[in-house]
Write an enzyme that holds these catalytic residues in place. Structure first.
Site, short mmCIF file in Angstrom:
data_model
loop_
_atom_site.label_atom_id
_atom_site.label_comp_id
_atom_site.label_asym_id
_atom_site.label_seq_id
_atom_site.Cartn_x
_atom_site.Cartn_y
_atom_site.Cartn_z
N HIS A 1 0.84 -1.21 0.00
CA HIS A 1 0.00 0.00 0.00
C HIS A 1 0.87 1.26 0.00
O HIS A 1 1.86 1.31 0.73
CB HIS A 1 -0.86 -0.05 1.27
N GLN B 1 -7.87 22.57 -2.49
CA GLN B 1 -7.79 23.85 -1.78
C GLN B 1 -8.18 23.73 -0.31
O GLN B 1 -7.53 24.30 0.57
CB GLN B 1 -8.68 24.89 -2.47
N MET C 1 -8.67 11.30 -5.32
CA MET C 1 -9.90 10.67 -4.83
C MET C 1 -9.88 9.16 -5.01
O MET C 1 -9.26 8.61 -5.90
CB MET C 1 -11.11 11.20 -5.59
N ALA C 2 -10.61 8.49 -4.13
CA ALA C 2 -10.95 7.08 -4.32
C ALA C 2 -12.07 7.03 -5.35
O ALA C 2 -12.86 7.98 -5.46
CB ALA C 2 -11.43 6.49 -2.99
P1 NAI Z 1 -12.15 13.14 -0.69
O1 NAI Z 1 -13.52 12.66 -1.01
O2 NAI Z 1 -11.92 13.74 0.64
O3 NAI Z 1 -11.71 14.21 -1.78
C1 NAI Z 1 -11.67 13.88 -3.15
C2 NAI Z 1 -11.25 15.09 -3.94
O4 NAI Z 1 -12.33 16.03 -3.96
C3 NAI Z 1 -10.06 15.84 -3.37
O5 NAI Z 1 -9.20 16.20 -4.40
C4 NAI Z 1 -10.66 17.07 -2.72
O6 NAI Z 1 -9.77 18.19 -2.76
C5 NAI Z 1 -11.85 17.30 -3.59
N1 NAI Z 1 -12.91 18.00 -2.86
C6 NAI Z 1 -13.57 17.54 -1.78
N2 NAI Z 1 -14.47 18.47 -1.39
C7 NAI Z 1 -14.36 19.50 -2.23
C8 NAI Z 1 -15.02 20.76 -2.37
N3 NAI Z 1 -15.97 21.15 -1.52
N4 NAI Z 1 -14.65 21.57 -3.37
C9 NAI Z 1 -13.67 21.20 -4.22
N5 NAI Z 1 -13.02 20.04 -4.15
C10 NAI Z 1 -13.36 19.20 -3.18
O7 NAI Z 1 -11.07 11.99 -0.92
P2 NAI Z 1 -11.27 10.41 -0.83
O8 NAI Z 1 -11.91 9.92 -2.07
O9 NAI Z 1 -11.92 10.08 0.46
O10 NAI Z 1 -9.76 9.88 -0.79
C11 NAI Z 1 -8.97 10.14 0.37
C12 NAI Z 1 -7.56 9.64 0.17
O11 NAI Z 1 -7.56 8.23 0.10
C13 NAI Z 1 -6.85 10.10 -1.08
O12 NAI Z 1 -5.63 10.67 -0.68
C14 NAI Z 1 -6.60 8.82 -1.87
O13 NAI Z 1 -5.39 8.83 -2.60
C15 NAI Z 1 -6.53 7.82 -0.75
N6 NAI Z 1 -6.78 6.46 -1.20
C16 NAI Z 1 -5.72 5.60 -1.31
C17 NAI Z 1 -5.91 4.29 -1.68
C18 NAI Z 1 -4.76 3.35 -1.81
O14 NAI Z 1 -4.99 2.17 -1.97
N7 NAI Z 1 -3.54 3.81 -1.78
C19 NAI Z 1 -7.25 3.76 -1.97
C20 NAI Z 1 -8.28 4.78 -1.89
C21 NAI Z 1 -8.04 6.06 -1.50
#
Ligand code: NAI
Length: 383
Positions: free
Chosen positions: A150, A341, A209-210
């Site tokens: 991971h 942001q 994002m996921a």
């Molecule tokens: P999230 O749902 O919190 O955000 C997704 C995206 O939407 C981000 O770029 C965020 O800046 C944008 N966003 C959220 N609210 C916003 C708003 N009001 N206005 C503008 N943009 C907005 O992220 P999520 O999907 O929960 O993922 C969290 C982390 O999990 C990420 O860093 C991802 O890389 C990580 N992840 C890693 C995995 C792995 O296997 N390595 C698997 C799944 C997720």
């Protein structure tokens, strides 16, 4: 060591020889005890714990950097709360602590890094460095990373490209826990996608994002806080939406069939393309902590100067961010943010106040315990 009494319980706070303390402030969040820890202290604690578990210091430092990158941006699902899981996997042999990295340069713009099942954060970072070097010379780079564990919040890696004023894209496999659109049982992982674009200021677009409605870590975070989840996140073992994070059988893709298509794209790019297990053959994070995970990740870097005038490109990204911020907000929204942001605002806040950490995570980090044998459930949907 000193102990500070808070809300009827004792919290032990270690002090260094200089009298400094890692825990700076005690607070509470709906009954869950939290405290604020400076980014440097948190990094130091994570690095020390992973080193204690068996990871070389250089690699432990990179993992700590990636985890603190997530925590300081408010993405706690991929921050310090993962340390014990990593420590358990390292201690049980499921992460190779002495990997022999194999680099294959397969074309003018392509390379593959075989990480020999070393720790994913470190391998993905190395591979992105290489992708940036290739794109600096040849305009674009596509670099695959195979056989890794991971790698955490993938936004970290696109930020590496952004810091060199290039566009970064990174996708990676994750263990099967999402129902395909119309299905009952999991097939794809939460397969994240990150995209970063630099501006002519210190700000950047970091979309990360996921492809599931929520990352699995968000379920873990809800469990750690004993909070209900919205019914749109996941289903129980009958395929029925659930609000109980402990009853989650599978997650739901974003936007129905469209998210399902995106997670398929990620699996093809970071799994099938790299000759790795794919779909529901991808290893589980929690099923066997002594086995290597053999995961894949793909980085794409685009050097804007090979396509357009770099200064104009950077100015236009800045303009994009300003345009978006100046859009009229809808009812219930304070403003329109560009992706990344809000996380950047959180980073600025936490840099001042310290990063909010759940106290049980902090207590684990400052303890001598490597792990509590907590994650090896032979169950893909472990705690
Ligand atoms: P999230 O749902 O919190 O955000 C997704 C995206 O939407 C981000 O770029 C965020 O800046 C944008 N966003 C959220 N609210 C916003 C708003 N009001 N206005 C503008 N943009 C907005 O992220 P999520 O999907 O929960 O993922 C969290 C982390 O999990 C990420 O860093 C991802 O890389 C990580 N992840 C890693 C995995 C792995 O296997 N390595 C698997 C799944 C997720």
């Amino acid at each position: 060591m000193t102990a500070q009494r808070t809300y009827g319980r004792w919290l032990v706070i270690p002090q260094g020889g200089d009298g400094s303390s890692a825990g700076l402030f005690i607070g509470t969040d709906r009954g869950v005890f939290t405290l604020k820890v400076s980014p440097d202290d948190l990094k130091r604690l994570i690095e020390a714990k992973l080193h204690l578990a068996g990871l070389a210091k250089e690699q432990a430092a990179v993992v700590a950097d990636v985890l603190v990158f997530a925590d300081i941006r408010g993405v706690h699902s991929h921050g310090a709360m993962r340390v014990e899981y990593y420590a358990e996997r390292i201690a049980k042999g499921g992460i190779n602590v002495n990997p022999q990295i194999d680099w294959q340069v397969t074309g003018a713009c392509t390379a593959i890094c075989d990480g020999d099942n070393g720790v994913g954060h470190y391998m993905a970072k190395l591979a992105m460095d290489e992708a940036i070097n290739i794109a600096a010379k040849n305009g674009v780079a596509v670099v695959g990373v195979r056989n890794i564990s991971h790698s955490g919040a993938v936004g970290y890696f696109v930020k590496q490209a952004v810091e060199r004023k290039m566009i970064g894209i990174s996708v990676c496999q994750s263990d099967p826990m999402v129902v395909p659109y119309g299905g009952t049982d999991p097939y794809y992982g939460t397969n994240p996608i990150a995209f970063g674009a630099p501006s002519n200021t210190d700000e950047a677009i970091i979309f990360d994002m996921a492809t599931s409605v929520q990352a699995w870590g968000k379920i873990l975070h809800a469990r750690s806080k004993h909070e209900a989840i919205p019914p749109t996140w996941a289903v129980d073992d009958q395929g029925v939406p659930t609000t109980d994070p402990f009853k989650v059988h599978a997650l739901l893709p974003i936007a129905d069939a469209k998210g399902y298509g995106l997670m398929m794209m990620v699996d093809i790019l970071s799994g099938v393309l790299l000759g790795l297990p794919f779909g529901n053959k991808v290893s589980s994070m929690y099923a066997d902590l002594s086995a290597y995970r053999r995961l894949g990740q793909l980085h794409v870097v685009i050097n804007p100067s090979f396509f357009t005038d770099l200064d104009q490109f950077l100015a236009n990204i800045t303009q994009t961010m300003r345009d978006l911020n100046n859009m009229r907000p809808a009812p219930g929204f304070d403003m329109v943010y560009y992706p990344g942001q809000r996380e950047e605002l959180k980073r600025a806040e936490y840099t001042q106040t310290g990063i909010e950490i759940v106290d049980s995570i902090f207590e684990y980090l400052v303890s001598d315990v490597i792990h509590h044998n907590f994650y090896d459930h032979k169950d893909p949907f472990a705690e």
